[in-house]
Design an enzyme around this catalytic site. Structure first.
Site, PDB file in Angstrom:
ATOM      1  CG  HIS A 101      -2.123  -0.904   1.009  1.00 21.62           C
ATOM      2  ND1 HIS A 101      -3.400  -0.555   1.403  1.00 21.62           N
ATOM      3  CD2 HIS A 101      -2.231  -2.130   0.451  1.00 21.62           C
ATOM      4  CE1 HIS A 101      -4.236  -1.536   1.089  1.00 21.62           C
ATOM      5  NE2 HIS A 101      -3.542  -2.507   0.519  1.00 21.62           N
ATOM      6  CG  HIS A 262      -5.215 -11.552  -2.635  1.00 24.83           C
ATOM      7  ND1 HIS A 262      -6.364 -11.186  -3.292  1.00 24.83           N
ATOM      8  CD2 HIS A 262      -4.748 -10.414  -2.063  1.00 24.83           C
ATOM      9  CE1 HIS A 262      -6.577  -9.891  -3.128  1.00 24.83           C
ATOM     10  NE2 HIS A 262      -5.602  -9.400  -2.392  1.00 24.83           N
TER      11      HIS A 262
END
Length: 739
Positions: A101, A262
């Site tokens: 992020h 993920h």
């Protein structure tokens, strides 16, 4: 559902824009010639820095023991803290999200965002809903930062945390580069509309313009529930592609990053939907002072662990959330996914045919199992034809998947660092990547002082005019962007596609100049028997210097502009045409160029933005504009702003005539954005000018600087200051000699 959760998490960091918004410095959206904002030219970070004036990160880094730092980081991963327990006993997935992020704000359109300056520590990014709880991740890193002090920057540490985490969980990175330097305040990047503007506007949805790199308010990339919170798989695929392309990622890299990311960790939405609003406190920038910079206080249950509230989605993707494998892809293709809701009411998907081996361990309770989950955006990797190609490929070739993820991760976390010459540390990969804008190493001897003198004379004798030489050098060097350190004169990419074909570079005229300079280069290199050579990149800059020096000489001033050889010439194969087209400017006020897409009243602010990209301050911008006008090097030989009776001579005539009250300025009734200078007594036209020119007499700060250069006795100062600013621009991107 995400909108409800975002509201509960606090809108202080939320950013929104209509589809017509411009991804540029935030001041450009309201700027007019009368209200030009010069703040982008003020280097407040240096003023606000607590470091000593002579602090140099590259020198401080030499005190660092990278291997010990890495070991400390590895130890931290499994040292779970009571105040924020680690999921599965390992902070690795948490730190991967932190790094992702941080780096994931990068946007290729203007080079803003990214991990390079540690902006995630400051508002608004530290309070974005998509960054919920990452304040805790940074706090977990504090003991390590405290231990190593100024030998490692926050921006390096944050990215290293994710990279070390990957390696500790079985995903070996291809390398890591230190060299990111910290900011000391939030920058002026326009991320979209503020919360107040959202509430007062008539924006009908939360979609962001493509240039923002995200697709919805307050998010790094896309809404994982689907567009605008709706579980629309095909729509999600479109938004994923838009967001990742805005970062310069291909479909293959996009799939590798999402599927690889993920593989690890879990998402958090444990708080029941009807409890979210009352349970979750404000983001860090609005949190109570006693929380000491930590936001999103959770009063539900323990407030952490199994009661953690993050995005609102809840669960893990694989049965081994702290180990690298390709189970994400296995589950994507072998389980049947049914739409459901998380405890917090967010749209997500769970399998109808999960087997015991597919079940996911609880992050905190031993022996408890859960079904795996998928986001709407995850399923898009299977359903979209473009993405499906690569998920199938990676599913069938696990080693390729691992290799492609490693390369994509390195690109994600290093894209905004600029050329490889900015990298430091022991783990820099030998491999070069085209997104690094590589230039070849010089395999020859650099020119001597005597050689430089000979080449300067060859240029003078070539028949090229000062204007041709100056504009070519400017067009080459002024592609630089301080935001991501791309562009500049090194590489001579002005001779390659796409730059050679850009309108602002006047291709037909450019071709003539380059042909002559290449002839000089060939003749010189062929004449040397000691291995000495000169690059076209160096010749372009040297030619510009010659043009400026000759123009100053014609005005009666003798100057010598420093010249530092060492630039090399990139090849077309080393140049990503699509990527370099993002360096093409819409307007360049230094040469009074605009492609027509910027309205006349925005041109002064666009000049400020251009000057900021060139890392100039207010006096440097001012003296360069005045000098370029006197030198008569406007685009297409325009005479707007050439306020001199001696065009081509480097003198202060622009400022003298601009500030002369015997001239009255009026808007032209024939051309938008043109102004006519009329003699007050004669009533006759004397000059024409653009809004960029007149801003130096209109804006009070710029006028104050312009007056200095127009004063009697400061003629030599003007020439000297122009030469210094010119040299600065010519050296932009020369990190090989600036460390």
């Amino acid at each position: 559902m995400l909108k409800k959760i975002v509201t509960a998490l606090g809108m202080s960091g939320m950013l929104l824009a209509s589809n017509s918004a411009i991804a540029d410095d935030k001041n450009t959206e309201t700027a007019t010639p009368q209200s030009v904002d010069l703040s982008p030219l003020r280097n407040l970070n240096k003023l606000d820095s607590p470091m000593d004036k002579d602090y140099n990160y590259h020198q401080a880094f030499k005190k660092l023991d990278p291997e010990q730092l890495k070991k400390d980081m590895q130890d931290l991963l499994t040292q779970s803290q009571d105040w924020w327990p680690a999921d599965f006993g390992n902070y690795g997935p948490f730190f991967i999200r932190l790094s992702w992020h941080d780096a994931g704000t990068y946007r290729i359109y203007d080079g803003r965002g990214g991990a390079n300056r540690g902006q995630q520590r400051f508002s608004p990014l530290n309070s974005w809903p998509d960054n919920v709880n990452l304040d805790k991740a940074r706090q977990l890193l504090w003991p390590i930062k405290q231990k190593y002090g100024d030998a490692v920057s926050w921006s390096d540490l944050i990215v290293l945390a994710g990279t070390v985490s990957l390696e500790s969980m079985g995903m070996k990175p291809i390398g890591f580069a230190f060299g990111r330097e910290d900011d000391w305040q939030g920058d002026d990047t326009n991320w979209g509309l503020s919360p107040e503007e959202i509430m007062s506007s008539n924006v009908r949805d939360g979609k962001l313009a493509p240039a923002y790199a995200a697709t919805q308010m307050g998010l790094i990339y896309v809404n994982p529930e689907g567009p605008d919170g709706k579980p629309d798989i095909k729509g999600a695929a479109s938004e994923i592609r838009q967001a990742f392309r805005a970062m310069g990622m291909t479909d293959k890299e996009t799939v590798a990053l999402i599927a690889g990311g993920h593989t690890f960790g879990k998402t958090h939405g444990a708080v029941p939907e009807d409890k979210v609003k009352e349970a979750i406190g404000p983001a860090p920038d609005k949190a109570p002072i006693e929380q000491q910079g930590l936001g999103w206080h959770n009063s539900y249950g323990t407030g952490n662990g199994d009661d953690t509230m993050g995005s609102g989605l809840e669960g893990s993707w694989t049965s081994t959330p702290t180990f690298w494998n390709h189970d994400f892809l296995h589950n994507l293709y072998n389980l049947n996914w049914k739409k459901t809701l998380s405890p917090a009411g967010a749209h997500q998907w769970t399998p109808t045919n999960a087997k015991p081996e597919n079940m996911v361990p609880d992050a905190h309770k031993l022996g408890v199992k859960h079904k795996p989950i998928m986001f709407t955006t995850d399923l898009a990797l299977k359903e979209d034809d473009g993405f499906n190609k690569y998920t199938q490929e990676f599913y069938n070739n696990p080693e390729e998947f691992k290799e492609e993820f490693a390369k994509a991760w390195f690109k994600l976390t290093h894209r905004d660092m600029g050329p490889k010459s900015r990298y430091i540390g022991p783990w820099i990969p030998e491999q070069n990547f085209i997104w690094q804008d590589p230039v070849p190493a010089a395999d020859y001897k650099q020119v001597s002082t005597q050689d430089i003198a000979q080449l300067k004379q060859d240029i003078i004798d070539s028949g090229l005019t000062n204007q041709q030489l100056i504009k070519t050098a400017w067009d080459s060097a002024s592609t630089y962007r301080k935001t991501d350190y791309r562009g500049g004169s090194n590489g001579a990419r002005i001779a390659l596609a796409p730059e050679k074909d850009w309108q602002m570079n006047e291709p037909a005229k450019l071709e003539v100049v380059l042909a002559k300079l290449k002839e000089i280069q060939t003749n010189f290199n062929n004449s040397k028997t000691d291995g000495t050579k000169v690059s076209l990149a160096d010749l372009i800059v040297l030619g510009g210097n010659v043009g400026v020096e000759q123009a100053a000489k014609q005005a009666g001033y003798n100057i010598q502009i420093p010249f530092v050889p060492g630039r090399t010439d990139a090849t077309q194969a080393q140049t990503d045409i699509e990527s370099f087209n993002y360096l093409k400017t819409k307007s360049d006020g230094f040469i009074n160029y605009t492609d027509g897409s910027v309205s006349a009243d925005k041109l002064p602010q666009a000049l400020v933005e251009k000057a900021s990209m060139l890392d100039l301050n207010i006096p440097e911008m001012t003296v360069l504009v005045g000098g370029m006008r006197a030198l008569n090097v406007n685009y297409d030989n325009s005479q707007e702003g050439v306020l001199t009776t001696t065009p081509g001579q480097l003198n202060n005539s622009f400022f003298v005539n601009l500030l002369d009250m015997s001239t009255q300025w009026k808007k032209s009734d024939k051309k938008d954005g043109e102004y006519i200078g009329i003699g007050r007594k004669t009533g006759k036209q004397k000059w024409t000018a653009s809004p960029v020119d007149l801003i130096f007499g209109s804006n009070s700060e710029l006028k104050a600087v312009a007056q200095v250069y127009a004063e009697n006795g400061n003629e030599q100062k003007f020439v000297n200051d122009f030469a210094k600013a010119w040299h600065k621009v010519m050296m932009l991107g020369r990190f090989d000699v600036q460390q």
